[in-house]
Scaffold this motif. Structure first.
Motif, PDB file in Angstrom:
ATOM      1  N   LEU A  70       0.819  -1.213   0.000  1.00 45.48           N
ATOM      2  CA  LEU A  70       0.000   0.000   0.000  1.00 45.48           C
ATOM      3  C   LEU A  70       0.852   1.261   0.000  1.00 45.48           C
ATOM      4  O   LEU A  70       0.466   2.275  -0.578  1.00 45.48           O
ATOM      5  N   TYR A  71       1.996   1.229   0.667  1.00 43.17           N
ATOM      6  CA  TYR A  71       2.904   2.379   0.697  1.00 43.17           C
ATOM      7  C   TYR A  71       4.331   1.849   0.667  1.00 43.17           C
ATOM      8  O   TYR A  71       4.953   1.607   1.699  1.00 43.17           O
ATOM      9  N   SER A  72       4.837   1.646  -0.527  1.00 39.87           N
ATOM     10  CA  SER A  72       6.104   0.933  -0.698  1.00 39.87           C
ATOM     11  C   SER A  72       7.341   1.813  -0.586  1.00 39.87           C
ATOM     12  O   SER A  72       8.458   1.288  -0.547  1.00 39.87           O
ATOM     13  N   GLU A  73       7.197   3.134  -0.516  1.00 39.60           N
ATOM     14  CA  GLU A  73       8.354   4.028  -0.557  1.00 39.60           C
ATOM     15  C   GLU A  73       9.366   3.758   0.555  1.00 39.60           C
ATOM     16  O   GLU A  73      10.577   3.658   0.278  1.00 39.60           O
ATOM     17  N   PRO A  74       8.960   3.625   1.839  1.00 41.53           N
ATOM     18  CA  PRO A  74       9.982   3.344   2.865  1.00 41.53           C
ATOM     19  C   PRO A  74      10.722   2.026   2.626  1.00 41.53           C
ATOM     20  O   PRO A  74      11.924   1.930   2.914  1.00 41.53           O
ATOM     21  N   PHE A  75      10.028   1.046   2.102  1.00 44.10           N
ATOM     22  CA  PHE A  75      10.651  -0.262   1.882  1.00 44.10           C
ATOM     23  C   PHE A  75      11.577  -0.240   0.669  1.00 44.10           C
ATOM     24  O   PHE A  75      12.633  -0.870   0.675  1.00 44.10           O
ATOM     25  N   THR A  76      11.196   0.482  -0.372  1.00 41.36           N
ATOM     26  CA  THR A  76      12.104   0.605  -1.515  1.00 41.36           C
ATOM     27  C   THR A  76      13.324   1.450  -1.162  1.00 41.36           C
ATOM     28  O   THR A  76      14.412   1.232  -1.695  1.00 41.36           O
ATOM     29  N   ARG A  77      13.139   2.396  -0.233  1.00 46.95           N
ATOM     30  CA  ARG A  77      14.293   3.176   0.223  1.00 46.95           C
ATOM     31  C   ARG A  77      15.282   2.283   0.963  1.00 46.95           C
ATOM     32  O   ARG A  77      16.499   2.391   0.778  1.00 46.95           O
ATOM     33  N   MET A  78      14.768   1.389   1.807  1.00 48.30           N
ATOM     34  CA  MET A  78      15.653   0.430   2.480  1.00 48.30           C
ATOM     35  C   MET A  78      16.328  -0.495   1.469  1.00 48.30           C
ATOM     36  O   MET A  78      17.505  -0.842   1.613  1.00 48.30           O
ATOM     37  N   ALA A  79      15.591  -0.898   0.437  1.00 48.73           N
ATOM     38  CA  ALA A  79      16.163  -1.776  -0.581  1.00 48.73           C
ATOM     39  C   ALA A  79      17.279  -1.075  -1.355  1.00 48.73           C
ATOM     40  O   ALA A  79      18.304  -1.686  -1.680  1.00 48.73           O
ATOM     41  N   ARG A  80      17.083   0.205  -1.654  1.00 54.27           N
ATOM     42  CA  ARG A  80      18.125   0.953  -2.374  1.00 54.27           C
ATOM     43  C   ARG A  80      19.371   1.145  -1.521  1.00 54.27           C
ATOM     44  O   ARG A  80      20.481   1.229  -2.044  1.00 54.27           O
TER      45      ARG A  80
END
Length: 543
Positions: A528-538
């Motif tokens: 639903l809100y992937s931005e924090p998780f994609t930031r951790m992935a990056r």
């Protein structure tokens, strides 16, 4: 004298000691767990029944979780340090602490903590063996963190061996599993064969480069790759490269570019196959269960979760570091091998899962397919693919942990339960349990707007961006079969038929509730809100 010792210790902890501190904390807590377990056993024998804590041993998981917490805190402090002063290296450039190590070590610590919490009330783990079980989990986590931190071929090999030995004892020790001696022997021989392949591959790399540090090995292979390209160009008519080759390296005129490229690619293939033999195939050889007449793995569910989750993540992390460091310059050649291995793994995992009726076997075979999707991100090898792979691994850990948490709750004290028929009537017995299982299964199936959908979508998009259209469409089409295999589980959980075993799943213990709450939050929030998780992935690749 004391001041001198303290000064030396402080200097060591600011240098080499800081690089190894998170792993050393896990090691010390593992030793402490074994020592306290032996002391408690002797005390309970002397004063039998005087104190129930010596019989129930609730402190065993508490001590293991304390070790995880101390290591995680140290890892957080190291993260702040590398933000200020850059990457840390120690022990003569054999270990490194960088953003890649911090991300995957944090993921391994979380996986270990989740496995410990799910093991507290698991009936398949003998009370007598609890101390060594939790110590083995800490030893395994320490070894896998070393696998991610190591940048020297010899240290990598030793860390891989330590991790595989921990896996062997987790999967084959009596009291922690009910596997037959023949299964343990097959596991041991398969792991030994994988070790032989990895050792031979590393010897090839050392022979080609004369070094064991992976950066130095990568530099030697890059020079070899450049010579191969010059030889290829020199064979073309009218090329000026022939004169350049005659003036700089005249003996190379008689070489063939394929010969120069073949040995590095052979080493890469041997490493990949060896890692599969050590961490993917051996622990999951099925055993015939005489009680219910079916085949299962003969391993407690938390152990299966740890082998299919944490070990798979560590193996992929080691492979990614090797690919993007040692073999970076020959990506245009080895991506065909990775694509073949990944497509083969996806096909095998999906087709094998469709024939299964045991929930554990379905999840394990589909985990092979999920790791195949991660490896397809290596084929794209761009910035978006790097984010997609780490995001996929991050969210997959919580999704698969949630499914195993539900399975442990459904089994209760009936360690033989675990087939699809055991899920029948789950909606009537416990609607909350059925709803959680359906959320996890839909996320693993890739249904929007869950985390599983975006993980697969990011892989699909990165393949299209780099021109691998046919592989991208294979991802899309195979995802339909993966979804069908997962949705079978959801259908059994939601339908109203009574279970043949009448397994109860009306409530969870506190550890299971914590695990399931965290897992369902990540499975939904990352979609639903992937931005924090994609930031951790990056962050893993320093982006």
């Amino acid at each position: 004298m004391l001041n001198h010792i303290l000064s030396v210790f402080r200097t060591y902890m600011h240098g080499d000691g800081a690089v190894l501190l998170p792993e050393m904390q896990l090691f010390l807590f593992a030793i402490g767990t074994l020592a306290m377990d032996a002391w408690a056993a002797n005390t309970s024998n002397e004063k039998h029944g005087s104190n129930p804590i010596f019989q129930q041993k609730y402190w065993n998981p508490a001590v293991a979780l304390a070790g995880i917490a101390f290591s995680a805190f140290t890892l957080w402090m190291l993260r702040a340090r590398i933000l200020q002063s850059g990457d840390l290296a120690g022990f003569h450039l054999t270990l490194v602490v960088d953003s890649y190590f911090v991300f995957f070590s944090a993921l391994l610590l979380v996986a270990t903590a989740l496995a410990i919490l799910l093991s507290v009330n698991c009936a398949g783990i003998s009370v007598v063996r609890q101390g060594r079980y939790y110590a083995l989990l800490l030893f395994a986590c320490m070894s896998m963190m070393l696998m991610v931190s190591a940048v020297d071929l010899l240290v990598i090999f030793l860390a891989v061996e330590a991790a595989s030995i921990s896996a062997y004892f987790l999967a084959a020790t009596p009291g922690l599993s009910n596997r037959s001696p023949s299964a343990a022997v097959r596991f041991l021989f398969s792991s030994a064969l994988g070790s032989a392949l990895v050792a031979f591959a590393f010897s090839l790399l050392y022979g080609l480069s004369g070094a064991t540090n992976i950066s130095q090995v990568a530099g030697a292979l890059a020079r070899r790759h450049n010579v191969a390209k010059v030889i290829t160009l020199s064979h073309q008519s009218g090329s000026q490269m022939l004169q350049l080759l005659l003036s700089r390296l005249p003996e190379a005129v008689h070489w063939h570019s394929f010969t120069l490229e073949a040995l590095p690619i052979a080493a890469f293939t041997l490493v990949s196959v060896g890692m599969i033999l050590k961490f993917a195939a051996p622990p999951f050889q099925p055993e015939f269960n005489r009680v219910n007449g079916e085949t299962d793995f003969g391993i407690p569910s938390p152990v299966i979760l740890y082998l299919a989750g944490a070990y798979a993540i560590a193996a992929v992390a080691l492979l990614l570091r090797s690919l993007f460091t040692i073999f970076a310059d020959s990506q245009n050649i080895w991506w065909y091998i990775i694509a073949a291995l990944a497509i083969g793994g996806i096909s095998y995992g999906v087709l094998a899962s469709l024939r299964q009726t045991n929930l554990e076997r379905i999840i394990v075979y589909l985990s092979i397919a999920n790791m195949g999707y991660v490896l397809l991100g290596v084929v794209a090898a761009n910035e978006g693919a790097a984010t997609a792979m780490t995001y996929y691994l991050l969210t997959y850990l919580f999704m698969v942990t949630g499914v195993f948490g539900i399975l442990i709750a459904v089994r209760g004290r009936n360690t033989c339960a675990g087939g699809l028929n055991d899920l029948s009537g789950l909606r009537q017995r416990s609607p909350v349990t059925a709803l959680l299982l359906i959320i996890f299964v839909l996320s693993l199936a890739g249904a929007p707007p869950t985390a599983g959908f975006f993980g697969r979508y990011f892989i699909f998009r990165s393949l299209l961006e780099t021109g691998h259209r046919y592989i991208a469409w294979f991802v899309a089409l195979s995802s339909l079969l993966v979804a069908y295999s997962y949705l079978r589980v959801a259908v059994y959980a939601w339908r109203g038929d009574k279970s043949e075993t009448e397994s109860a799943a009306e409530s969870f213990g506190i550890p299971e509730a914590i695990v399931l709450g965290v897992c369902v939050f990540v499975s939904l929030a990352a979609g639903l809100y992937s931005e924090p998780f994609t930031r951790m992935a990056r962050y893993a690749f320093g982006q």
